[in-house]
Design a protein around this motif. Structure first.
Motif, PDB file in Angstrom:
ATOM      1  N   SER A 417       0.832  -1.211   0.000  1.00  0.00           N
ATOM      2  CA  SER A 417       0.000   0.000   0.000  1.00  0.00           C
ATOM      3  C   SER A 417       0.864   1.258   0.000  1.00  0.00           C
ATOM      4  N   VAL A 418       1.901   1.244   0.849  1.00  0.00           N
ATOM      5  CA  VAL A 418       2.804   2.401   0.917  1.00  0.00           C
ATOM      6  C   VAL A 418       3.524   2.607  -0.412  1.00  0.00           C
ATOM      7  N   ALA A 419       4.017   1.513  -0.993  1.00  0.00           N
ATOM      8  CA  ALA A 419       4.767   1.617  -2.254  1.00  0.00           C
ATOM      9  C   ALA A 419       3.894   2.153  -3.379  1.00  0.00           C
ATOM     10  N   LEU A 420       2.678   1.634  -3.497  1.00  0.00           N
ATOM     11  CA  LEU A 420       1.787   2.078  -4.573  1.00  0.00           C
ATOM     12  C   LEU A 420       1.437   3.558  -4.438  1.00  0.00           C
ATOM     13  N   ALA A 421       1.238   4.003  -3.188  1.00  0.00           N
ATOM     14  CA  ALA A 421       0.914   5.414  -2.979  1.00  0.00           C
ATOM     15  C   ALA A 421       2.142   6.300  -3.166  1.00  0.00           C
ATOM     16  N   SER A 422       3.318   5.787  -2.772  1.00  0.00           N
ATOM     17  CA  SER A 422       4.531   6.603  -2.815  1.00  0.00           C
ATOM     18  C   SER A 422       4.972   6.903  -4.237  1.00  0.00           C
ATOM     19  N   VAL A 423       4.882   5.925  -5.120  1.00  0.00           N
ATOM     20  CA  VAL A 423       5.340   6.128  -6.502  1.00  0.00           C
ATOM     21  C   VAL A 423       4.249   6.705  -7.387  1.00  0.00           C
ATOM     22  N   GLY A 424       3.063   6.914  -6.833  1.00  0.00           N
ATOM     23  CA  GLY A 424       2.002   7.564  -7.573  1.00  0.00           C
ATOM     24  C   GLY A 424       1.177   6.657  -8.457  1.00  0.00           C
ATOM     25  N   LEU A 425       1.331   5.340  -8.325  1.00  0.00           N
ATOM     26  CA  LEU A 425       0.518   4.438  -9.134  1.00  0.00           C
ATOM     27  C   LEU A 425      -0.945   4.469  -8.716  1.00  0.00           C
ATOM     28  N   LEU A 426      -1.169   4.661  -7.404  1.00  0.00           N
ATOM     29  CA  LEU A 426      -2.543   4.776  -6.900  1.00  0.00           C
ATOM     30  C   LEU A 426      -2.614   5.947  -5.934  1.00  0.00           C
ATOM     31  N   PRO A 427      -3.755   6.630  -5.843  1.00  0.00           N
ATOM     32  CA  PRO A 427      -3.931   7.636  -4.793  1.00  0.00           C
ATOM     33  C   PRO A 427      -3.849   6.966  -3.416  1.00  0.00           C
ATOM     34  N   ILE A 428      -3.417   7.734  -2.418  1.00  0.00           N
ATOM     35  CA  ILE A 428      -3.280   7.182  -1.071  1.00  0.00           C
ATOM     36  C   ILE A 428      -4.611   6.633  -0.572  1.00  0.00           C
ATOM     37  N   ALA A 429      -5.733   7.259  -0.963  1.00  0.00           N
ATOM     38  CA  ALA A 429      -7.047   6.784  -0.516  1.00  0.00           C
ATOM     39  C   ALA A 429      -7.328   5.380  -1.048  1.00  0.00           C
ATOM     40  N   ILE A 430      -7.057   5.142  -2.326  1.00  0.00           N
ATOM     41  CA  ILE A 430      -7.333   3.836  -2.928  1.00  0.00           C
ATOM     42  C   ILE A 430      -6.348   2.790  -2.417  1.00  0.00           C
ATOM     43  N   ALA A 431      -5.071   3.155  -2.324  1.00  0.00           N
ATOM     44  CA  ALA A 431      -4.057   2.201  -1.859  1.00  0.00           C
ATOM     45  C   ALA A 431      -4.334   1.754  -0.428  1.00  0.00           C
ATOM     46  N   SER A 432      -4.681   2.700   0.451  1.00  0.00           N
ATOM     47  CA  SER A 432      -4.938   2.348   1.851  1.00  0.00           C
ATOM     48  C   SER A 432      -6.235   1.564   1.993  1.00  0.00           C
ATOM     49  N   LEU A 433      -7.251   1.925   1.203  1.00  0.00           N
ATOM     50  CA  LEU A 433      -8.521   1.211   1.279  1.00  0.00           C
ATOM     51  C   LEU A 433      -8.367  -0.220   0.771  1.00  0.00           C
ATOM     52  N   ALA A 434      -7.618  -0.404  -0.308  1.00  0.00           N
ATOM     53  CA  ALA A 434      -7.362  -1.757  -0.812  1.00  0.00           C
ATOM     54  C   ALA A 434      -6.579  -2.565   0.213  1.00  0.00           C
ATOM     55  N   GLY A 435      -5.609  -1.929   0.869  1.00  0.00           N
ATOM     56  CA  GLY A 435      -4.847  -2.618   1.905  1.00  0.00           C
ATOM     57  C   GLY A 435      -5.717  -3.028   3.081  1.00  0.00           C
ATOM     58  N   ALA A 436      -6.638  -2.150   3.484  1.00  0.00           N
ATOM     59  CA  ALA A 436      -7.547  -2.481   4.595  1.00  0.00           C
ATOM     60  C   ALA A 436      -8.437  -3.660   4.235  1.00  0.00           C
ATOM     61  N   ILE A 437      -8.929  -3.687   2.999  1.00  0.00           N
ATOM     62  CA  ILE A 437      -9.769  -4.816   2.549  1.00  0.00           C
ATOM     63  C   ILE A 437      -8.974  -6.117   2.592  1.00  0.00           C
ATOM     64  N   LEU A 438      -7.727  -6.059   2.137  1.00  0.00           N
ATOM     65  CA  LEU A 438      -6.883  -7.259   2.173  1.00  0.00           C
ATOM     66  C   LEU A 438      -6.608  -7.699   3.608  1.00  0.00           C
ATOM     67  N   MET A 439      -6.461  -6.746   4.523  1.00  0.00           N
ATOM     68  CA  MET A 439      -6.265  -7.102   5.930  1.00  0.00           C
ATOM     69  C   MET A 439      -7.454  -7.908   6.446  1.00  0.00           C
ATOM     70  N   PHE A 440      -8.665  -7.530   6.023  1.00  0.00           N
ATOM     71  CA  PHE A 440      -9.861  -8.269   6.433  1.00  0.00           C
ATOM     72  C   PHE A 440      -9.921  -9.636   5.760  1.00  0.00           C
ATOM     73  N   LEU A 441      -9.711  -9.663   4.455  1.00  0.00           N
ATOM     74  CA  LEU A 441      -9.863 -10.913   3.699  1.00  0.00           C
ATOM     75  C   LEU A 441      -8.851 -11.966   4.128  1.00  0.00           C
ATOM     76  N   THR A 442      -7.659 -11.544   4.507  1.00  0.00           N
ATOM     77  CA  THR A 442      -6.609 -12.501   4.905  1.00  0.00           C
ATOM     78  C   THR A 442      -6.655 -12.838   6.383  1.00  0.00           C
TER      79      THR A 442
END
Length: 599
Positions: A417-442
């Protein structure tokens, strides 16, 4: 001649000032003030809508913060941080920093501040704080500096680091983009870094030495002394103790662990060592030393049941009552592990019972007495069966063991999540939200425990700050203040003009939002430059710097809100530590701009 602001603009400024005063006085909770602010905006705009709006548009504006991407981002980041904590993913980093803090508290804090500053130059400072917050909360629990004295300085260091490059914060990118649209050449990544580094050298002593002293120790002190548990730790083949003397590993042991009756020489596999410590110290000591405080077969049975059911392993304190069959028995003769599948990893004996005769068996095991407190590990159903079956009273000292099998997974999700937001591939909102979803799913974070990660205080405060930012902008209050500023700058020196613009934008960013400050301030800088015959670049940089001087209120930036609940801060803490830092930074940055551009 500047005109009189509209009624909506005057009302917006009045509501903002009233909210600030209420926060500063501290007579009502932050949640109540935030909700009252939202209610006043909603009711006011319903009966007196903005020009061209319907009454219901005002309600949508007032409550828009609850669905805003900034709030969703903050909640997602809190969940990501929770995932790192409950899986134990941060323990290696925490132990490394703990060794530095053990060497010297001030050296440890300075190292941490420099680390946060450097990381934030190249990585968005929000994920940097998300990574550091749980580490320093853990360090505080282990006896280092309290979180209330470290998180505010860390936040300030990361904000200054984010100011040093064009990619450090999203606000920097926004200001540079607006300036380019207005005709200014694109700035490089390190275009203004030397000016910020000079300011950081002046501000760092204040952040490092003065700011912690201005903050209270907000730790909740226990009204009773922590219980001290005794256990017999067995050395295993892969134990940290194996083949070493106690003196060789003493520096790596957690605070509060004590060894008793240790024979001289090297520790060997199978050797049992008498150890004592608090509940937390025993848990951490077993993890660090990789020893066994219970038979290996029952520990394997507990872990197997945990993997099959997904249920968390818990460690609970239980008191032996007068009716318990355990009285006068030792752990090996009690059959607890066979009957219930739980492991007793420590025994606490009240001071009044220490010294009684026949409290040890012939082989040195403690004979249990009424009033002893057992530290028991297992799954919840087995723990309840043990308590009911052997007449034990379960106490409040229940703790869930970290799900260490998922530590690398949680670290990978956070890192991704940090890497995707840092290099600009995803906005911080999308990267963190996707990471939170993965935290739940795993299974790194469980749905029924998500409430522990989120702070209601932060949620309503963010929603109120977003509503204030929107009404300040849409009512014309921000534009009117900008015109007033331009009118008053004609008679000032260039250095004073830079300082005034920076202070004006700082005021906006601390009470509205970074985006509002950038959107309003950048065009004003160009207009002022044209009127006064000054080059636009230093004035635009004054806006960029002011947008990042968000130290004085919790609503100024999302990381300010992230540390609020963890550090147990109130509104006044931000004001008394942030205002001096703002003044230091404005003074040094204005002088740096004036010298650099020969103004």
């Amino acid at each position: 001649m500047i005109g009189i602001p509209s009624y909506h603009a005057m009302a917006a400024m009045a509501v903002t000032v009233a909210m600030f005063v209420a926060f500063a006085r501290g007579r009502m909770s932050i949640e109540i003030i935030s909700l009252l602010t939202i209610a006043v905006i909603a009711v006011g705009l319903y009966f007196f809508p903005l020009a061209g709006d319907q009454p219901t548009d005002g309600i949508a504006l007032a409550f828009s913060g609850f669905g805003h991407y900034a709030l969703i981002t903050i909640c997602a980041l809190m969940i990501l941080g929770r995932g790192l904590v409950v899986t134990g993913a941060l323990e290696p980093a925490a132990r490394f920093l703990e060794r530095i803090f053990k060497f010297n508290l001030q050296v440890g804090l300075l190292f941490s501040l420099v680390l946060a500053f450097v990381l934030s130059m190249f990585v968005n400072n929000t994920p940097v704080l998300v990574l550091l917050i749980p580490i320093f909360v853990t360090l505080a629990a282990r006896g280092a500096m309290p979180a209330s004295k470290t998180l505010m300085p860390l936040n300030a260091a990361s904000l200054i680091g984010g100011l040093a490059t064009t990619i450090g914060t999203s606000t920097n990118i926004l200001v540079v983009s607006i300036a380019v649209d207005l005709g200014m050449p694109m700035m490089g990544v390190f275009h203004f870094t030397p000016i910020v580094l000079a300011a950081a050298l002046v501000a760092l002593p204040y952040i490092w030495l003065a700011m912690p002293k201005m903050l209270d120790d907000n730790r909740v002190e226990l009204v009773h002394e922590s219980r001290k548990f005794f256990t017999r730790l067995r050395v295993t083949e892969n134990s940290l103790l194996n083949g070493r003397e106690l003196s060789q590993i003493a520096s790596r042991l957690p605070a509060g662990i004590e060894f008793h009756d240790v024979k001289p020489g090297l520790f060997r596999p199978g050797q049992r060592i008498k150890v004592s410590g608090t509940h937390e110290a025993i848990e951490e000591g077993i993890q660090v030393m990789r020893g066994e405080a219970a038979p290996s077969w029952v520990l394997e049975r507990i872990n197997r049941a945990h993997n099959e059911t997904g249920e968390d392993i818990q460690v609970v304190e239980m008191t032996v009552t007068a009716d318990s069959r355990l009285i006068s028995r030792t752990l090996p003769t009690s059959g607890i592990a066979d009957l219930y599948g739980v492991a007793v990893v420590g025994i606490h004996r009240p001071e009044t019972l220490i010294g009684q005769k026949d409290q040890y068996s012939d082989v040195g095991d403690i004979r249990m007495r009424e009033g002893d407190v057992l530290l028991v590990m297992g799954l919840q159903h087995d723990l309840e069966s043990f308590a009911n079956g052997d007449s034990l009273l379960m106490l409040e000292g229940r703790r869930e063991l970290p799900r260490r099998s998922k530590a690398w997974l949680a670290a990978g999700i956070m890192g991704g999540s940090v890497a995707l937001a840092s290099v600009g591939l995803l906005p911080i909102a999308i990267a963190s939200l996707a990471g939170a979803i993965l935290m739940f799913l795993t299974g790194c974070v469980k749905f029924d425990r998500v409430g522990r990660a989120l702070s209601a205080q932060v949620i309503v405060l963010v929603a109120a700050s977003i509503a204030i930012g929107r009404i300040i902008l849409q009512s014309g209050a921000a534009g009117w203040l900008g015109e007033l500023l331009s009118l008053g700058l004609i008679h000032l020196s260039p250095a004073a003009v830079l300082a005034a613009i920076m202070l004006f934008v700082t005021l906006l960013t601390n009470f509205a939002s970074n985006a509002t400050a950038a959107t309003v301030g950048t065009p004003i800088a160009f207009a002022v430059a044209a009127q006064l015959g000054l080059p636009p670049e230093p004035l635009v940089l004054a806006v960029l710097f002011g947008c990042n001087l968000s130290y004085a209120t919790p609503i100024a930036y999302q990381t300010n809100m992230l540390i609020m609940s963890e550090g147990s801060y109130d509104f006044g803490d931000y004001v008394k530590t942030g205002v001096p830092l703002v003044l230091i930074m404005v003074t040094v940055l204005s002088a740096g701009l004036a010298i650099t551009y020969s103004l």
